[in-house]
Scaffold this motif. Structure first.
Motif, PDB file in Angstrom:
ATOM      1  N   LEU A 287      31.855  -0.381 120.612  1.00 49.23           N
ATOM      2  CA  LEU A 287      31.325   0.715 121.410  1.00 49.23           C
ATOM      3  C   LEU A 287      31.359   2.015 120.597  1.00 49.23           C
ATOM      4  O   LEU A 287      30.409   2.793 120.593  1.00 49.23           O
ATOM      5  CB  LEU A 287      32.195   0.854 122.660  1.00 49.23           C
ATOM      6  N   PHE A 288      32.464   2.224 119.867  1.00 52.00           N
ATOM      7  CA  PHE A 288      32.580   3.423 119.032  1.00 52.00           C
ATOM      8  C   PHE A 288      31.584   3.397 117.898  1.00 52.00           C
ATOM      9  O   PHE A 288      31.108   4.425 117.445  1.00 52.00           O
ATOM     10  CB  PHE A 288      33.988   3.556 118.461  1.00 52.00           C
ATOM     11  N   GLY A 289      31.286   2.199 117.407  1.00 51.42           N
ATOM     12  CA  GLY A 289      30.334   2.097 116.315  1.00 51.42           C
ATOM     13  C   GLY A 289      28.918   2.221 116.844  1.00 51.42           C
ATOM     14  O   GLY A 289      27.954   2.098 116.101  1.00 51.42           O
ATOM     15  N   GLY A 290      28.770   2.424 118.165  1.00 47.61           N
ATOM     16  CA  GLY A 290      27.438   2.548 118.758  1.00 47.61           C
ATOM     17  C   GLY A 290      26.696   1.231 118.723  1.00 47.61           C
ATOM     18  O   GLY A 290      25.483   1.166 118.890  1.00 47.61           O
TER      19      GLY A 290
ATOM     20  N   VAL B  26      42.051   3.814 121.354  1.00 47.53           N
ATOM     21  CA  VAL B  26      41.263   2.986 120.431  1.00 47.53           C
ATOM     22  C   VAL B  26      40.666   3.838 119.314  1.00 47.53           C
ATOM     23  O   VAL B  26      40.659   3.436 118.155  1.00 47.53           O
ATOM     24  CB  VAL B  26      40.156   2.215 121.188  1.00 47.53           C
ATOM     25  N   ARG B  27      40.204   5.046 119.665  1.00 47.82           N
ATOM     26  CA  ARG B  27      39.613   5.894 118.624  1.00 47.82           C
ATOM     27  C   ARG B  27      40.657   6.282 117.580  1.00 47.82           C
ATOM     28  O   ARG B  27      40.380   6.289 116.378  1.00 47.82           O
ATOM     29  CB  ARG B  27      39.002   7.163 119.235  1.00 47.82           C
ATOM     30  N   GLU B  28      41.880   6.577 118.056  1.00 44.91           N
ATOM     31  CA  GLU B  28      42.961   6.926 117.123  1.00 44.91           C
ATOM     32  C   GLU B  28      43.194   5.783 116.140  1.00 44.91           C
ATOM     33  O   GLU B  28      43.354   5.989 114.942  1.00 44.91           O
ATOM     34  CB  GLU B  28      44.264   7.183 117.894  1.00 44.91           C
ATOM     35  N   LEU B  29      43.213   4.575 116.701  1.00 51.45           N
ATOM     36  CA  LEU B  29      43.421   3.381 115.868  1.00 51.45           C
ATOM     37  C   LEU B  29      42.305   3.257 114.828  1.00 51.45           C
ATOM     38  O   LEU B  29      42.552   3.042 113.641  1.00 51.45           O
ATOM     39  CB  LEU B  29      43.431   2.141 116.777  1.00 51.45           C
ATOM     40  N   LEU B  30      41.067   3.437 115.301  1.00 53.73           N
ATOM     41  CA  LEU B  30      39.907   3.252 114.419  1.00 53.73           C
ATOM     42  C   LEU B  30      39.868   4.320 113.321  1.00 53.73           C
ATOM     43  O   LEU B  30      39.623   4.015 112.152  1.00 53.73           O
ATOM     44  CB  LEU B  30      38.627   3.290 115.263  1.00 53.73           C
ATOM     45  N   ASP B  31      40.135   5.572 113.696  1.00 53.38           N
ATOM     46  CA  ASP B  31      40.099   6.654 112.697  1.00 53.38           C
ATOM     47  C   ASP B  31      41.134   6.431 111.603  1.00 53.38           C
ATOM     48  O   ASP B  31      40.868   6.633 110.422  1.00 53.38           O
ATOM     49  CB  ASP B  31      40.371   8.013 113.364  1.00 53.38           C
ATOM     50  N   CYS B  32      42.326   6.016 112.012  1.00 56.15           N
ATOM     51  CA  CYS B  32      43.376   5.796 111.027  1.00 56.15           C
ATOM     52  C   CYS B  32      43.030   4.569 110.183  1.00 56.15           C
ATOM     53  O   CYS B  32      43.183   4.564 108.958  1.00 56.15           O
ATOM     54  CB  CYS B  32      44.709   5.594 111.723  1.00 56.15           C
TER      55      CYS B  32
END
Length: 529
Positions: free
Chosen positions: A32-35, A262-268
């Protein structure tokens, strides 16, 4: 973009967990974050309405589990991310072990209420054997569960990891207020409304500021201050080199279902996760930035499209560029092959690609040339290792339930075994076929797929076998070996590769056989030659 830049922007990882810890949900939210997908199919109570993007076999939809390893790719912040979604169900452990040979790092998902479960232990052990970098995600923080420090202890003790939290929960369950991001020094407040904008984070550079009390209340703010002080006192500071060597594991908290943390996980992850790594072949260490292409097959999936009897071999690219319509050497067959329509995966869509880089996974149309573990190169004799067959735990005779369809049945069995779903043994005495699997659920999957994809019906008959052992005689012409072949004739079979296998009916009889024929070695995995 240059070849080196392409390698450097690739991240290929697998997500591992015990069933139901929320692995498929996390995969969805990352997409979802990756669009890559607009609306994630919620996995609730095993009645999947939309059907999660990564589960496409009917049996997965009925049971709400992932059976096959699928590949999902998306772009995020200029980084190309490849996720290998692995089956969590223990009956499919072998598929997961193989997938772990194709990833550069791993995210381990743990359920806050259940803590570390047995399947997670097994998989993490495999990752530790190979020093794969791991990030831990503790999921379902919006439910009541174990205390954060107790969980961190449990992870260290049961999994043998050395952890350092990079985010920390503020409360949990009913009192769950949000997450303090240690890595970026900000707070993400939890509203409990997954539709709300998920990007809202509030920067808090100083935990002692009164602003924190206004955000989460005095009590929660004080607790957080104490806990963060404790975290900084007990756990080592994050060190990227240690993480990449598999010596230190960062931990994040969140709730995948509510898209929280989830975004925190992905950014790191994008920041610290390893680029494609070198891989050992039997001959030498192969580095991703070498000019010549090489790669290996870690999975085969039959009938991606039931209307066309096609198989897809999943190849992990280790070095060089893989180009469409270029002849490459199939090392085991000693013959050149070229591929006119290599597939890349983007969320649930497959598309044909002209060129792929190390770290990428390509799907090659296969008419039966590939086996799991096969190597493709530009001409060099390389063999990538580390994809053994294990001795199965369950054994059954397979019988044809429709005599008119025997051709379809044998073709179906043949293809499913190539895919590594299970192992086929043919008895020396009467040629009967025996299927061995790691878990009992596999039999259902085989029966279902034979009927729906090949139009063949089968029945099973129990067979009392304790272990399948690959037979390795010191001297195949010796009297001792001839006697063994004569006495044990009823228990001998050949596997699909034609290797001799002894089907021992109990631990005791295996022990007695080993004592009686000391010059013969019995192996529990097929990779011994």
């Amino acid at each position: 973009m240059s070849f080196l830049n392409e390698i450097n922007r690739r991240r290929t990882f697998g997500i591992i967990s015990h069933p139901d810890a929320g692995k498929t949900t996390l995969t969805e939210k990352l997409l979802l974050f990756g669009g890559a997908i607009q609306e994630a199919g919620a996995v609730k109570s095993n009645k999947i309405k939309k059907g999660a993007t990564s589960d496409f076999m009917e049996i997965e939809r009925q049971r709400g589990i992932s059976v096959a390893t699928s590949v999902l790719a998306f772009e995020y912040d200029g980084i190309k991310i490849n996720i290998l979604d692995t089956p969590g169900h223990k009956d499919f452990a072998e598929d997961t072990f193989r997938t772990l040979t194709a990833v550069d790092s791993v995210i381990v998902v743990i359920d806050v209420a259940k803590g570390v479960e047995e399947q997670t232990e097994k998989l993490v052990e495999v990752c530790r054997m190979r020093n794969i970098p791991m990030i831990v995600f503790i999921n379902k923080m919006d439910r009541e569960g174990k205390d954060a420090f107790d969980l961190l202890d449990e992870i260290e003790q049961k999994l043998g990891l050395k952890v350092t939290p990079l985010s920390f929960p503020i409360g949990m369950g009913y009192d769950f207020k949000g997450i303090y991001n240690i890595w970026e020094k900000n707070i993400n407040l939890f509203s409990g409304d997954s539709r709300k904008d998920i990007e809202e984070t509030i920067e808090v550079n100083d935990l002692s500021s009164p602003e924190l009390d206004q955000l989460v209340g005095d009590k929660a703010a004080q607790t957080l201050r104490d806990e963060i002080e404790l975290v900084e006192g007990i756990y080592p500071e994050f060190n990227k080199a240690d993480y990449l060597d598999g010596e230190l594991q960062p931990v994040f908290f969140g709730s995948a279902l509510n898209n929280f943390g989830v975004r925190e996980l992905l950014d790191c992850f994008v920041d610290i996760a390893p680029k494609p790594r070198p891989k050992h072949s039997e001959e030498r260490l192969v580095k991703p930035d070498e000019n010549k292409f090489s790669g290996f097959v870690f999975k085969i999936h039959a009938n991606m499209d039931p209307n066309h009897r096609n198989r897809l071999a999943f190849v992990k690219i280790v070095s060089g560029e893989f180009k469409r319509n270029t002849p490459y050497l199939h090392v085991r067959h000693h013959k050149k092959m070229k591929f006119s329509s290599p597939n890349a995966f983007f969320a649930e869509k497959k598309e044909i690609v002209d060129i792929s880089y190390p770290g990428d996974i390509v799907g090659l149309q296969d008419t039966g040339n590939f086996k799991i573990g096969d190597t493709l190169t530009e001409g060099e004799q390389l063999n990538y290792k580390g994809i053994p067959s294990f001795s199965p735990e369950h054994f059954r005779y397979i019988n044809n339930a429709d005599p008119l369809k025997s051709k379809q049945l044998y073709k179906g069995i043949d293809q499913l075994m190539d895919e590594g779903v299970a192992q086929l043994f043919t008895l020396e005495l009467n040629g009967r076929k025996v299927i061995g699997t790691v878990g009992a659920l596999q039999y259902e999957v085989i029966q279902y797929r034979l009927e729906h994809e090949y139009g063949a019906k089968c029945t099973y008959e129990n067979l009392n076998v304790h272990k399948a052992c690959w037979v390795d005689p010191k001297d195949s012409k010796s009297e001792e070996f001839k006697e063994f072949m004569r006495v044990k004739q009823r228990f001998l079979a050949k596997d699909k590769a034609g290797q001799l296998v002894f089907l021992a009916d109990s631990a005791f009889s295996l022990q007695m056989t080993q004592q009686k024929y000391p010059s013969i070695t019995f192996h529990l995995t097929s990779e011994f030659n």
